[in-house]
Write a protein that holds these residues in place. Sequence first.
Motif, PDB file in Angstrom:
ATOM      1  N   ILE A   1       0.848  -1.197   0.000  1.00 40.63           N
ATOM      2  CA  ILE A   1       0.000   0.000   0.000  1.00 40.63           C
ATOM      3  C   ILE A   1       0.882   1.245   0.000  1.00 40.63           C
ATOM      4  CG2 ILE A   1      -1.598   1.333   1.470  1.00 40.63           C
ATOM      5  CD1 ILE A   1      -2.900  -1.360   2.226  1.00 40.63           C
ATOM      6  N   ASP A   2       0.476   2.234  -0.787  1.00 37.20           N
ATOM      7  CA  ASP A   2       1.231   3.505  -0.813  1.00 37.20           C
ATOM      8  C   ASP A   2       0.738   4.385   0.341  1.00 37.20           C
ATOM      9  OD1 ASP A   2       2.516   5.842  -1.254  1.00 37.20           O
ATOM     10  OD2 ASP A   2       1.806   6.139  -3.310  1.00 37.20           O
ATOM     11  N   TRP A   3       1.320   4.158   1.515  1.00 36.40           N
ATOM     12  CA  TRP A   3       0.874   4.861   2.724  1.00 36.40           C
ATOM     13  C   TRP A   3       1.133   6.359   2.654  1.00 36.40           C
ATOM     14  CZ3 TRP A   3      -2.129   1.788   5.416  1.00 36.40           C
ATOM     15  CH2 TRP A   3      -1.877   0.415   5.444  1.00 36.40           C
ATOM     16  N   SER A   4       2.067   6.771   1.774  1.00 31.63           N
ATOM     17  CA  SER A   4       2.421   8.205   1.723  1.00 31.63           C
ATOM     18  C   SER A   4       1.243   9.071   1.284  1.00 31.63           C
ATOM     19  CB  SER A   4       3.607   8.430   0.785  1.00 31.63           C
ATOM     20  OG  SER A   4       3.206   8.201  -0.558  1.00 31.63           O
ATOM     21  N   LYS A   5       0.265   8.449   0.607  1.00 34.19           N
ATOM     22  CA  LYS A   5      -0.900   9.204   0.139  1.00 34.19           C
ATOM     23  C   LYS A   5      -2.021   9.242   1.193  1.00 34.19           C
ATOM     24  CE  LYS A   5       0.578   9.469  -4.298  1.00 34.19           C
ATOM     25  NZ  LYS A   5       0.258   8.418  -5.261  1.00 34.19           N
TER      26      LYS A   5
ATOM     27  N   PHE B   1      -2.257   0.352  14.629  1.00 31.84           N
ATOM     28  CA  PHE B   1      -2.203   0.619  13.195  1.00 31.84           C
ATOM     29  C   PHE B   1      -1.088   1.606  12.817  1.00 31.84           C
ATOM     30  CE2 PHE B   1      -3.765   3.203   9.587  1.00 31.84           C
ATOM     31  CZ  PHE B   1      -3.686   2.228   8.599  1.00 31.84           C
ATOM     32  N   LEU B   2      -1.183   2.835  13.347  1.00 34.11           N
ATOM     33  CA  LEU B   2      -0.269   3.885  12.892  1.00 34.11           C
ATOM     34  C   LEU B   2       1.197   3.546  13.154  1.00 34.11           C
ATOM     35  CD1 LEU B   2      -2.344   6.993  14.029  1.00 34.11           C
ATOM     36  CD2 LEU B   2      -2.004   6.177  11.683  1.00 34.11           C
ATOM     37  N   SER B   3       1.471   2.863  14.265  1.00 34.11           N
ATOM     38  CA  SER B   3       2.864   2.543  14.605  1.00 34.11           C
ATOM     39  C   SER B   3       3.424   1.451  13.690  1.00 34.11           C
ATOM     40  CB  SER B   3       2.954   2.096  16.066  1.00 34.11           C
ATOM     41  OG  SER B   3       2.159   0.942  16.254  1.00 34.11           O
ATOM     42  N   LYS B   4       2.562   0.820  12.900  1.00 34.53           N
ATOM     43  CA  LYS B   4       2.997  -0.325  12.072  1.00 34.53           C
ATOM     44  C   LYS B   4       3.100   0.006  10.586  1.00 34.53           C
ATOM     45  CE  LYS B   4       0.476  -3.103  15.393  1.00 34.53           C
ATOM     46  NZ  LYS B   4       1.078  -4.257  15.991  1.00 34.53           N
ATOM     47  N   VAL B   5       2.684   1.213  10.211  1.00 34.53           N
ATOM     48  CA  VAL B   5       2.698   1.592   8.795  1.00 34.53           C
ATOM     49  C   VAL B   5       3.415   2.940   8.644  1.00 34.53           C
ATOM     50  CG1 VAL B   5       0.563   0.320   8.299  1.00 34.53           C
ATOM     51  CG2 VAL B   5       0.438   2.737   8.934  1.00 34.53           C
ATOM     52  N   SER B   6       3.729   3.290   7.373  1.00 34.37           N
ATOM     53  CA  SER B   6       4.563   4.487   7.200  1.00 34.37           C
ATOM     54  C   SER B   6       3.761   5.680   6.669  1.00 34.37           C
ATOM     55  CB  SER B   6       5.735   4.163   6.273  1.00 34.37           C
ATOM     56  OG  SER B   6       5.249   3.499   5.118  1.00 34.37           O
ATOM     57  N   ILE B   7       2.706   6.020   7.368  1.00 30.53           N
ATOM     58  CA  ILE B   7       1.942   7.220   7.010  1.00 30.53           C
ATOM     59  C   ILE B   7       2.712   8.434   7.544  1.00 30.53           C
ATOM     60  CG2 ILE B   7      -0.235   8.474   7.376  1.00 30.53           C
ATOM     61  CD1 ILE B   7      -1.577   5.693   7.694  1.00 30.53           C
ATOM     62  N   PRO B   8       2.941   9.453   6.697  1.00 30.96           N
ATOM     63  CA  PRO B   8       3.675  10.632   7.196  1.00 30.96           C
ATOM     64  C   PRO B   8       2.948  11.236   8.406  1.00 30.96           C
ATOM     65  CG  PRO B   8       3.411  10.720   4.801  1.00 30.96           C
ATOM     66  CD  PRO B   8       2.577   9.568   5.279  1.00 30.96           C
ATOM     67  N   PRO B   9       3.675  11.529   9.488  1.00 30.07           N
ATOM     68  CA  PRO B   9       3.020  12.063  10.699  1.00 30.07           C
ATOM     69  C   PRO B   9       2.182  13.309  10.410  1.00 30.07           C
ATOM     70  CG  PRO B   9       5.307  11.523  11.153  1.00 30.07           C
ATOM     71  CD  PRO B   9       5.109  11.309   9.688  1.00 30.07           C
ATOM     72  N   GLY B  10       2.600  14.114   9.419  1.00 32.01           N
ATOM     73  CA  GLY B  10       1.837  15.312   9.080  1.00 32.01           C
ATOM     74  C   GLY B  10       0.491  15.018   8.442  1.00 32.01           C
ATOM     75  N   ASN B  11       0.265  13.759   8.047  1.00 28.94           N
ATOM     76  CA  ASN B  11      -1.015  13.371   7.437  1.00 28.94           C
ATOM     77  C   ASN B  11      -1.965  12.746   8.457  1.00 28.94           C
ATOM     78  OD1 ASN B  11       0.276  14.117   5.138  1.00 28.94           O
ATOM     79  ND2 ASN B  11       0.147  12.129   4.105  1.00 28.94           N
ATOM     80  N   VAL B  12      -1.575  12.794   9.733  1.00 20.12           N
ATOM     81  CA  VAL B  12      -2.402  12.181  10.783  1.00 20.12           C
ATOM     82  C   VAL B  12      -3.066  13.302  11.578  1.00 20.12           C
ATOM     83  CG1 VAL B  12      -2.349  10.746  12.863  1.00 20.12           C
ATOM     84  CG2 VAL B  12      -0.926  10.148  10.884  1.00 20.12           C
ATOM     85  N   TYR B  13      -4.388  13.392  11.480  1.00 20.76           N
ATOM     86  CA  TYR B  13      -5.118  14.525  12.049  1.00 20.76           C
ATOM     87  C   TYR B  13      -5.814  14.111  13.342  1.00 20.76           C
ATOM     88  CZ  TYR B  13      -3.913  16.425   7.586  1.00 20.76           C
ATOM     89  OH  TYR B  13      -3.190  16.840   6.501  1.00 20.76           O
ATOM     90  N   ALA B  14      -5.070  14.259  14.448  1.00 21.97           N
ATOM     91  CA  ALA B  14      -5.596  13.884  15.769  1.00 21.97           C
ATOM     92  C   ALA B  14      -6.250  15.104  16.414  1.00 21.97           C
ATOM     93  CB  ALA B  14      -4.468  13.353  16.634  1.00 21.97           C
ATOM     94  N   ILE B  15      -7.064  14.854  17.408  1.00 22.47           N
ATOM     95  CA  ILE B  15      -7.725  15.908  18.178  1.00 22.47           C
ATOM     96  C   ILE B  15      -6.667  16.769  18.900  1.00 22.47           C
ATOM     97  CG2 ILE B  15      -7.885  14.442  20.210  1.00 22.47           C
ATOM     98  CD1 ILE B  15     -10.585  15.582  20.872  1.00 22.47           C
ATOM     99  N   ASN B  16      -6.984  18.053  19.100  1.00 22.32           N
ATOM    100  CA  ASN B  16      -6.151  18.883  19.976  1.00 22.32           C
ATOM    101  C   ASN B  16      -6.596  18.598  21.411  1.00 22.32           C
ATOM    102  OD1 ASN B  16      -5.015  20.852  21.574  1.00 22.32           O
ATOM    103  ND2 ASN B  16      -5.163  22.443  20.017  1.00 22.32           N
TER     104      ASN B  16
END
Length: 300
Positions: free
Chosen positions: A112-116, A143-158
């Motif tokens: 999977i192209d996680w960068s997208k 999930f997130l710790s096991k794949v290479s999604i750019p951290p800037g693409n992860v939109y967590a709550i403030n």
Amino acid sequence: MASFYSTLNSTLVLLRPPTLSVRRSPPATQLTHRTKTQFNCKLKSDMATGKSKGDVKVFDSNENLSLSLANYISDLSKKVTAQKSTFTVVFSGGSLFKSLGKLVEQPYVDSIDWSKWNVFWLDERVVPKDHPESNYLLAYDNFLSKVSIPPGNVYAINDALSAEGAADDYETCLRHLVNTGTLSVSEASSFPKFDLMLIGMGPDGHVASLFPGHPLLEERTKWVTYIKDSPKPPPERITFTFPVINSSAHVALVITGANKAHPVHVALGDGENSCMLPIQMVSPEGELSWFLDKEAASKL
Ligand SMILES: O=C(O)[C@H](O)[C@@H](O)[C@H](O)[C@H](O)COP(=O)(O)O
């Protein structure tokens, strides 16, 4: 109410292929203010006729449900990223992540192209991100710790804000992503159109943090709102609203366990409930798919 919120471990194997085809339902009727009970019962009569059932898959092993879900997500990721530079994916909390186990294994994890990928939360508890009840932490650990999604693409709550502030902040973030082209908009509804929402359901038929009989079911303007009296602990949460859920290009409902059989029966079969359940209000303009284990489907 508390007994609703214990999960059952199910052993999951493909029983049968998809049996129902996707149908479109008309947009939800705009409703004026009513009491909670009147509102929900009115919704039942307004919406029941055109309800889309979607594509229903039932599995009798956890492994096969997880494999089918991984194939579905991987295929969709390939299809969407061949057409545009982002794949916007929304996660609920709960037992969903047990069913996502295969996605973080081979061959998916390396193909999977996680960068997208751009990752969002359907609902989140208003707790610090390292709190055991945080949906972010659940997603991170599983999930997130096991794949290479750019951290800037992860939109967590403030998590420094109040429930109200965090909901406003999340909606502002979504509006910015629409303006910059990361997130699409539905031409039909003008609400954001996510490529994929992965949604669990509670034993009371709730989805996201939209609970049976709660006035938030009525929200027709906000993209993200908040709740301070959630019947499922913890009480303070933020949540996407139904107009956002129902503007999605793809919604996958992932539902396991015998304690989900009644709301599944109401939504997909001839089961009855005095009023409309939130699960019955999931009716996306795109494609709806159900991934059920045999326990959740046992009354169909
Ligand atoms: O934060 C939450 O509580 C969840 O987002 C919630 O909406 C969850 O998805 C359902 O309650 C199903 O949870 P289970 O699959 O664990 O029953």
